[in-house]
Design a protein around this motif. Structure first.
Motif, PDB file in Angstrom:
ATOM      1  N   SER A  60       1.872  -6.909   5.453  1.00  0.00           N
ATOM      2  CA  SER A  60       1.431  -5.518   5.526  1.00  0.00           C
ATOM      3  C   SER A  60       2.312  -4.613   4.672  1.00  0.00           C
ATOM      4  CB  SER A  60       1.466  -5.030   6.961  1.00  0.00           C
ATOM      5  OG  SER A  60       0.679  -5.868   7.748  1.00  0.00           O
ATOM      6  N   TYR A  61       3.475  -5.123   4.277  1.00  0.00           N
ATOM      7  CA  TYR A  61       4.361  -4.326   3.429  1.00  0.00           C
ATOM      8  C   TYR A  61       4.426  -4.861   2.018  1.00  0.00           C
ATOM      9  CZ  TYR A  61       5.359  -2.385   7.827  1.00  0.00           C
ATOM     10  OH  TYR A  61       5.178  -1.780   9.017  1.00  0.00           O
ATOM     11  N   VAL A  62       4.337  -6.182   1.903  1.00  0.00           N
ATOM     12  CA  VAL A  62       4.449  -6.794   0.581  1.00  0.00           C
ATOM     13  C   VAL A  62       3.301  -6.328  -0.310  1.00  0.00           C
ATOM     14  CG1 VAL A  62       4.412  -8.965  -0.681  1.00  0.00           C
ATOM     15  CG2 VAL A  62       5.671  -8.805   1.465  1.00  0.00           C
ATOM     16  N   GLN A  63       2.108  -6.363   0.252  1.00  0.00           N
ATOM     17  CA  GLN A  63       0.944  -5.996  -0.560  1.00  0.00           C
ATOM     18  C   GLN A  63       1.000  -4.543  -1.030  1.00  0.00           C
ATOM     19  OE1 GLN A  63      -2.780  -5.418   1.044  1.00  0.00           O
ATOM     20  NE2 GLN A  63      -3.891  -6.746  -0.375  1.00  0.00           N
ATOM     21  N   PRO A  64       1.235  -3.575  -0.136  1.00  0.00           N
ATOM     22  CA  PRO A  64       1.369  -2.198  -0.618  1.00  0.00           C
ATOM     23  C   PRO A  64       2.529  -2.030  -1.603  1.00  0.00           C
ATOM     24  CG  PRO A  64       1.204  -2.230   1.764  1.00  0.00           C
ATOM     25  CD  PRO A  64       1.286  -3.646   1.320  1.00  0.00           C
ATOM     26  N   LEU A  65       3.604  -2.792  -1.377  1.00  0.00           N
ATOM     27  CA  LEU A  65       4.755  -2.671  -2.271  1.00  0.00           C
ATOM     28  C   LEU A  65       4.381  -3.114  -3.681  1.00  0.00           C
ATOM     29  CD1 LEU A  65       7.853  -2.153  -2.523  1.00  0.00           C
ATOM     30  CD2 LEU A  65       8.120  -4.625  -2.263  1.00  0.00           C
ATOM     31  N   ILE A  66       3.672  -4.236  -3.775  1.00  0.00           N
ATOM     32  CA  ILE A  66       3.272  -4.733  -5.089  1.00  0.00           C
ATOM     33  C   ILE A  66       2.325  -3.736  -5.754  1.00  0.00           C
ATOM     34  CG2 ILE A  66       1.998  -6.560  -6.278  1.00  0.00           C
ATOM     35  CD1 ILE A  66       3.086  -8.494  -4.150  1.00  0.00           C
ATOM     36  N   ARG A  67       1.400  -3.227  -4.950  1.00  0.00           N
ATOM     37  CA  ARG A  67       0.466  -2.256  -5.498  1.00  0.00           C
ATOM     38  C   ARG A  67       1.217  -1.021  -5.998  1.00  0.00           C
ATOM     39  NH1 ARG A  67      -4.237  -1.297  -1.722  1.00  0.00           N
ATOM     40  NH2 ARG A  67      -5.049  -3.143  -2.745  1.00  0.00           N
TER      41      ARG A  67
END
Lengths: 300, 257
Positions: A60-67
């Motif tokens: 839930s954090y990795v994906q927004p971080l990459i984006r």
């Protein structure tokens, strides 16, 4: 082995238990009256999302971080959006947190009845529990993100004003109400028209570009639609309102010089109107859900 | 005596849709085929059940038994007419409760119990008894998708039977399950009956209905064809005509096919 199962409760007291329809009363209020059930549904959904996954909750954090990193690179550095947007990263993050919350609530809510069809078909429970749970899960993921955002702002130097705080709270309320309304509405419609989830999914995918997040509001005001009905349509998007309100809190809180940040006139008033519209929509969504739900068991 | 279940002139029909995609629907329209049709599952059903009665609901496949049970359970609402019940309802609809396949047995017990209206404390208090009855052993923390159909059915029955309900619905609970577990289920249902709870039992097995029920309602094409004495009801259905061939197997408590 035969131990009595219950003690003296087998015959209902007619005073306490009048003859009534066995169908659950339903409705959002009923969902919150049965909080324990809601909690279990939320927990179950989360467990399911992270089953068979090593990073689990971290996704839930990795994906927004990459984006965030991709946007920061492509829009900020390559397209140079950060040149005339001070603290572009905070501007971007404040927007992303809001869009992410809305998309998760509406997207998850929309699919919720369909994906819980086994329960919906066989058990009598307030069915709004499922879309409401999706909104809760969105909020559950969003709160730590807001804390992280606040942490980043504190490191940079954060001095928000009271108006900003009010704006931030209002922004969250607007998206909470709209997110719930659309989650409830779409979850019911999706039972009948499965095309909806593709259509709405596509729209939600564009949301990042339809709000002042990758670019600041000044670009809209200076663009061809600035000052026209086009701008009003752009601002009629509740997510755009939510993002602007949240930026008023965090972004303005770090930029501080008001001449560097631009917002539409009467930002708070617009937000309040939007909240009112959202509440009306929520009531309408609830009514529509009510009408459609009786056909759920046969259509799932 | 207090009324437990009141069903008044209930009608429930389903829309059958033959063609799902736009293309299929357009083609059907051009060829003049029907796009949808309605099917009346229940047509003017009325009866009243007093608290503590135990009813055997019988009828051929497709006669509307499951639909009626869903209306009493509250999963469905009638198109017209009224269904009224008094008190908490627990039970099973069509072999097995609504379990979530990806969740473990443990999680499903809590979720199912919560849907049936049990609090967290109540579920914890009864948890061991439920697990014990369901006899799922090491599979407690395995997703129920991996359960055998017997385990699945037992777990559903175990949760439902531990709810402090006033009305207990049992739809073909014994369809899956071996002899010992069938016997165990029947014993529990007898307890429920003796307890003064209202029992609503759907079965095709005349033997178990005879043992379990004091009144039979027979549904025929969505209408009440018979309502009254157990033996007469079974005779009405001509289920006794199969005679001895049916009995031995039936003695073993319900071959719910």
């Amino acid at each position: 082995m035969a131990t009595p199962l219950i003690t003296g409760t087998s015959t209902p007291d007619p005073e306490e238990w009048p003859l009534a329809s066995p169908a659950p009363r339903g409705g959002i209020l009923e969902v919150f009256r049965r909080r324990y059930l809601l909690k279990l549904v939320v927990k179950r959904q989360l467990a399911q999302q992270y089953s068979a996954s090593f990073l689990g909750f971290m996704w839930s954090y990795v994906q927004p971080l990459i984006r965030f990193l991709v946007y920061y690179f492509a829009v900020g550095m390559v397209l140079k959006a950060h040149v005339d947007t001070p603290y572009f990263a905070i501007h971007l993050l404040a927007g992303m947190v809001m869009v992410h919350f809305f998309n998760e609530a509406v997207g998850g809510g929309m699919r919720s009845i369909w994906s819980n069809r086994r329960l919906v078909k066989k058990m009598a429970l307030p069915r709004e529990t499922f879309p409401v749970a999706a909104v809760m899960i969105g909020a559950f993921h969003t709160v730590p993100q807001i804390v992280l955002l606040a942490g980043a702002c504190l490191i940079i130097g954060f001095s928000p004003d009271l108006t900003g705080l009010a704006a931030g709270v209002l922004g969250l309320a607007v998206l909470m109400v709209f997110g719930s309304a659309l989650a409830i509405l779409f979850s019911a419609m999706n039972v009948f028209f499965r095309d909806l989830q593709n259509f709405i999914g596509t729209l939600l995918g564009f949301m990042h570009f339809m709000v002042p997040m990758l670019y600041d509001y000044r670009r809209i005001a200076d663009s061809a639609i600035g000052g026209t009905i086009g701008e009003e349509i752009y601002l009629a998007n509740p997510v755009a309102q939510g993002v602007l309100l949240m930026q008023r809190f965090f972004w303005s809180g770090v930029v501080q010089d008001p001449s560097l940040t631009l917002y539409p006139d009467h930002l708070l008033l617009r937000g309040l109107i939007m909240l009112g519209v959202g509440l009306v929509l929520l009531a309408l969504a609830q009514l529509t859900f009510r009408r459609l739900e009786s056909a759920f068991p046969e259509r799932l | 005596m207090t009324e437990s279940i009141v069903v008044e002139d209930v009608v429930k029909s389903f829309t059958m849709r033959y063609h799902r995609t736009l293309k299929q629907m357009a083609v059907a329209r051009v060829r003049g085929h029907d796009i949808s049709d309605t099917f009346q599952a229940l047509n003017g059903v009325s009866f009243t059940v007093q608290q503590g009665e135990s009813i055997g609901l019988m009828g051929l496949n497709g006669s509307g038994k499951s639909t009626l049970l869903k209306l009493i359970n509250g999963v469905m609402r009638p198109d017209s007419g009224r269904v009224l019940t008094r008190g908490r309802i627990a039970g099973l609809i069509a072999t097995g409760a609504g379990f979530h396949p990806q969740l473990t047995g443990r999680d499903n017990i809590f979720l199912n119990a919560a849907i049936l209206g049990m609090s967290e404390a109540e579920t914890k208090r009864k948890f061991d008894a439920i697990v014990d009855f369901a006899d799922i052993g090491r599979f407690l923390d395995t997703p129920v998708a991996a359960y055998s159909s017997g385990m699945y059915a037992r777990l559903g029955f175990a949760v439902a039977i531990h709810v402090d309900s006033h009305i207990f619905l049992a739809d073909e609970v014994l369809a899956v399950g071996d002899r010992p577990s069938k016997r165990k289920c029947m014993e529990r249902m007898q307890e429920i009956r003796e307890d003064g709870r209202t029992l609503f039992y759907v079965s095709h097995a005349p033997g178990s209905v005879r043992k379990m029920c004091d009144r039979v309602i027979v549904l025929e094409n969505g209408r009440v064809g018979f309502d009254g004495d157990v033996d007469e009801g079974i005779r009405y259905l001509k289920y006794d005509a199969d005679g001895p061939a049916d009995e031995p197997n039936d003695e073993d408590l319900g071959a719910d096919i």
